[in-house]
Design a protein around this motif. Structure first.
Motif, mmCIF file in Angstrom:
data_model
loop_
_atom_site.group_PDB
_atom_site.id
_atom_site.type_symbol
_atom_site.label_atom_id
_atom_site.label_comp_id
_atom_site.label_asym_id
_atom_site.label_seq_id
_atom_site.Cartn_x
_atom_site.Cartn_y
_atom_site.Cartn_z
ATOM 1 N N SER A 88 21.166 15.941 -10.520
ATOM 2 C CA SER A 88 20.906 14.239 -10.311
ATOM 3 C C SER A 88 20.467 13.866 -8.922
ATOM 4 O O SER A 88 19.578 13.135 -8.908
ATOM 5 C CB SER A 88 22.063 13.770 -11.184
ATOM 6 O OG SER A 88 22.044 13.848 -12.286
ATOM 7 N N THR A 95 12.592 11.269 -7.224
ATOM 8 C CA THR A 95 12.061 10.093 -7.406
ATOM 9 C C THR A 95 11.387 9.203 -6.247
ATOM 10 O O THR A 95 10.599 8.703 -6.392
ATOM 11 C CB THR A 95 13.159 9.366 -8.436
ATOM 12 O OG1 THR A 95 13.387 10.186 -9.382
ATOM 13 C CG2 THR A 95 12.557 8.066 -8.960
ATOM 14 N N LEU A 147 12.596 6.939 -15.468
ATOM 15 C CA LEU A 147 13.911 7.560 -15.440
ATOM 16 C C LEU A 147 14.456 7.523 -16.895
ATOM 17 O O LEU A 147 14.655 6.572 -17.389
ATOM 18 C CB LEU A 147 14.752 7.416 -14.550
ATOM 19 C CG LEU A 147 14.264 7.158 -13.093
ATOM 20 C CD1 LEU A 147 15.584 7.001 -12.362
ATOM 21 C CD2 LEU A 147 13.782 8.509 -12.517
ATOM 22 N N VAL A 155 21.289 7.905 -18.054
ATOM 23 C CA VAL A 155 20.343 7.682 -17.117
ATOM 24 C C VAL A 155 20.810 7.306 -15.799
ATOM 25 O O VAL A 155 20.208 7.528 -14.639
ATOM 26 C CB VAL A 155 19.302 6.490 -17.644
ATOM 27 C CG1 VAL A 155 19.682 5.414 -17.390
ATOM 28 C CG2 VAL A 155 17.945 6.716 -16.905
ATOM 29 N N THR A 158 21.183 9.766 -12.612
ATOM 30 C CA THR A 158 20.023 9.675 -11.675
ATOM 31 C C THR A 158 19.759 8.431 -10.854
ATOM 32 O O THR A 158 19.592 8.367 -9.592
ATOM 33 C CB THR A 158 18.778 10.175 -12.148
ATOM 34 O OG1 THR A 158 19.135 11.493 -12.522
ATOM 35 C CG2 THR A 158 17.636 10.269 -11.245
ATOM 36 N N TRP A 159 19.947 7.428 -11.446
ATOM 37 C CA TRP A 159 19.915 6.009 -11.115
ATOM 38 C C TRP A 159 20.807 5.586 -9.803
ATOM 39 O O TRP A 159 20.369 4.910 -9.121
ATOM 40 C CB TRP A 159 19.944 5.086 -12.178
ATOM 41 C CG TRP A 159 19.444 3.490 -12.050
ATOM 42 C CD1 TRP A 159 20.351 2.795 -11.532
ATOM 43 C CD2 TRP A 159 18.190 3.074 -12.039
ATOM 44 N NE1 TRP A 159 19.608 1.567 -11.625
ATOM 45 C CE2 TRP A 159 18.289 1.498 -11.764
ATOM 46 C CE3 TRP A 159 16.945 3.741 -12.360
ATOM 47 C CZ2 TRP A 159 17.212 0.719 -11.692
ATOM 48 C CZ3 TRP A 159 15.731 2.832 -12.416
ATOM 49 C CH2 TRP A 159 16.067 1.411 -12.066
ATOM 50 N N LYS A 192 14.234 2.383 -15.924
ATOM 51 C CA LYS A 192 15.130 3.123 -16.852
ATOM 52 C C LYS A 192 14.537 3.220 -18.272
ATOM 53 O O LYS A 192 13.876 2.148 -18.554
ATOM 54 C CB LYS A 192 16.571 2.509 -17.075
ATOM 55 C CG LYS A 192 17.377 2.634 -15.609
ATOM 56 C CD LYS A 192 18.463 1.843 -16.195
ATOM 57 C CE LYS A 192 19.705 1.984 -14.721
ATOM 58 N NZ LYS A 192 21.057 1.222 -15.150
ATOM 59 N N VAL A 209 11.224 11.214 -14.782
ATOM 60 C CA VAL A 209 12.423 12.308 -14.595
ATOM 61 C C VAL A 209 13.135 12.439 -16.080
ATOM 62 O O VAL A 209 13.389 11.182 -16.550
ATOM 63 C CB VAL A 209 13.419 12.196 -13.507
ATOM 64 C CG1 VAL A 209 14.779 12.892 -13.639
ATOM 65 C CG2 VAL A 209 12.837 11.965 -12.286
ATOM 66 N N GLN A 210 13.311 13.307 -16.788
ATOM 67 C CA GLN A 210 13.788 13.146 -18.005
ATOM 68 C C GLN A 210 15.230 14.136 -18.052
ATOM 69 O O GLN A 210 15.344 15.267 -17.621
ATOM 70 C CB GLN A 210 12.823 13.734 -19.144
ATOM 71 C CG GLN A 210 11.615 13.233 -19.419
ATOM 72 C CD GLN A 210 10.603 13.804 -20.382
ATOM 73 O OE1 GLN A 210 10.741 14.955 -20.646
ATOM 74 N NE2 GLN A 210 9.791 12.904 -20.832
ATOM 75 N N ASP A 211 16.149 13.403 -18.091
ATOM 76 C CA ASP A 211 17.599 14.044 -17.950
ATOM 77 C C ASP A 211 18.239 14.528 -19.215
ATOM 78 O O ASP A 211 18.074 13.738 -20.319
ATOM 79 C CB ASP A 211 18.275 12.826 -17.211
ATOM 80 C CG ASP A 211 19.626 13.516 -16.642
ATOM 81 O OD1 ASP A 211 19.756 15.045 -16.635
ATOM 82 O OD2 ASP A 211 20.634 12.806 -16.001
#
Length: 352
Positions: A88, A95, A147, A155, A158-159, A192, A209-211
């Motif tokens: 992350s 990002t 994201l 989410v 990463t955020w 987001k 970005v896909q988590d």
């Protein structure tokens, strides 16, 4: 099918080194005892950045109409790693590059060429001297980055580090941070997207970005959601990153689909442990953890061992996937892996 750290010898053109230096200058470590120090990529993170930034050597420079994702060897990267591997924070740094950093190909360097942040409206003082013949980079003029994860909590993995990297560094002058979106200058946005906010899909995104794509399945609808996001990004010539723990091979998921795809322009980073080691054996388990957490010096392997040993008592498959980075079917699978296929093979039939 996947690239390995053991082969970490970059012999091809890449924006990765420029991007790594840009990250270290602009992004502080977001938390922990080293909070505020420059974010310097670990070995595996640099390897993935170098590959994600790999430029096709025959790419021409067209100043009036720059080649976007087709300038790169890979239009998407899949990173599969165990729990707390650092996926992350790395995605947060990537990002930031998508937002204001040298994310696009900008031609081939001559003898005296440099990347100077001041040229792009940033007064931080960062200057990178190119080697002759090295690919040069530039930011997107109007970036739109999404994201995505299954939930708000997911989410935020990463955020939140991205928020801290922005607020505590020079990017705070150019990015306005909110809880739902970040405004990049006057024309760009980072936002987001969760399963409850799919109305934002289809926008002309330049990156994503896909988590936890290992849990994007057809049954929960997120596999289709991920595809919609990819279509919107490809239309703009953008690129994206997938992150995940090891998926359940009994389920059809986005991560599994990406990993099994034969497309040549997908970078896949997945360090699978040696097959001769048994995760149920404590001595072997220690070797597995040392292998799959290689390059993640921040991880305490004794702590990982303690949690994995307890989880093994409750859900062995989950322990092997989350900490051993192994493809193991979940406890809900109605037959052990290989039994159904083996039964058909004994009859001379092949399971499609």
């Amino acid at each position: 099918m996947s690239e390995q750290i053991a082969e970490f010898e970059v012999t091809w053109p890449t924006l990765g080194y420029l991007q790594a230096d840009w990250m270290a200058w602009h992004l502080p470590i977001p938390d922990g005892f080293r909070k505020g120090q420059p974010f310097i990529l670990s070995d595996w993170q640099l390897w993935c950045t170098a590959n994600h930034g790999r430029v096709r050597p025959e790419t021409p420079w067209r100043p009036e109409d720059p080649i976007k994702n087709q300038a790169f060897a890979y239009r998407r990267s899949l990173v599969v790693g165990p729990q707390k591997y650092g996926k992350s924070p790395w995605a947060a740094a990537e990002t930031a590059v998508m937002a204001l950093g040298p994310d696009l190909f900008a031609g081939w360097a001559g003898d005296d060429d440099v990347y100077d942040c001041a040229r792009y409206g940033c007064q931080c003082g960062f200057v990178y001297e190119y080697e002759p013949g090295e690919p040069m980079g530039m930011p997107w003029p109007t970036p739109l980055i999404q994201l995505m994860a299954t939930s708000e909590d997911q989410v935020n993995n990463t955020w939140r580090p991205l928020q801290q990297m922005v607020l505590r560094g020079p990017l705070s002058e150019r990015i306005r941070v909110g809880e739902k979106f970040m405004r990049i200058g006057d024309d760009g946005v980072i936002e987001k997207v969760t399963s409850a906010e799919s109305s934002r899909l289809g926008n002309p995104t330049t990156g994503f970005v896909q988590d936890e794509t290992g849990i994007y399945t057809k049954s929960n609808g997120l596999m289709g959601t991920a595809q919609t996001m990819r279509r919107g990004t490809s239309g703009m010539g953008g690129r994206g990153i997938e992150l995940t723990n090891t998926w359940d091979p009994a389920e059809e998921s986005t991560a599994r689909s990406t990993y099994e795809s034969r497309a040549a322009d997908l970078f896949k980073f997945y360090r699978q442990p040696p097959k001769n080691l048994s995760y149920k054996n404590k001595r072997d388990r220690r070797k597995i953890h040392a292998f799959v957490y290689f390059g993640a010096a921040h991880v305490d392997l004794d702590s990982i061992e303690a949690e994995a040993a307890e989880l093994l008592e409750q859900d062995p498959a989950q322990a092997e996937r989350f900490y051993g980075n192994k493809l193991v079917r979940g406890m809900g699978t109605w037959l052990p892996e290989g039994v159904w296929e083996g039964a058909y093979a004994s009859l001379g039939r092949v399971v499609a």
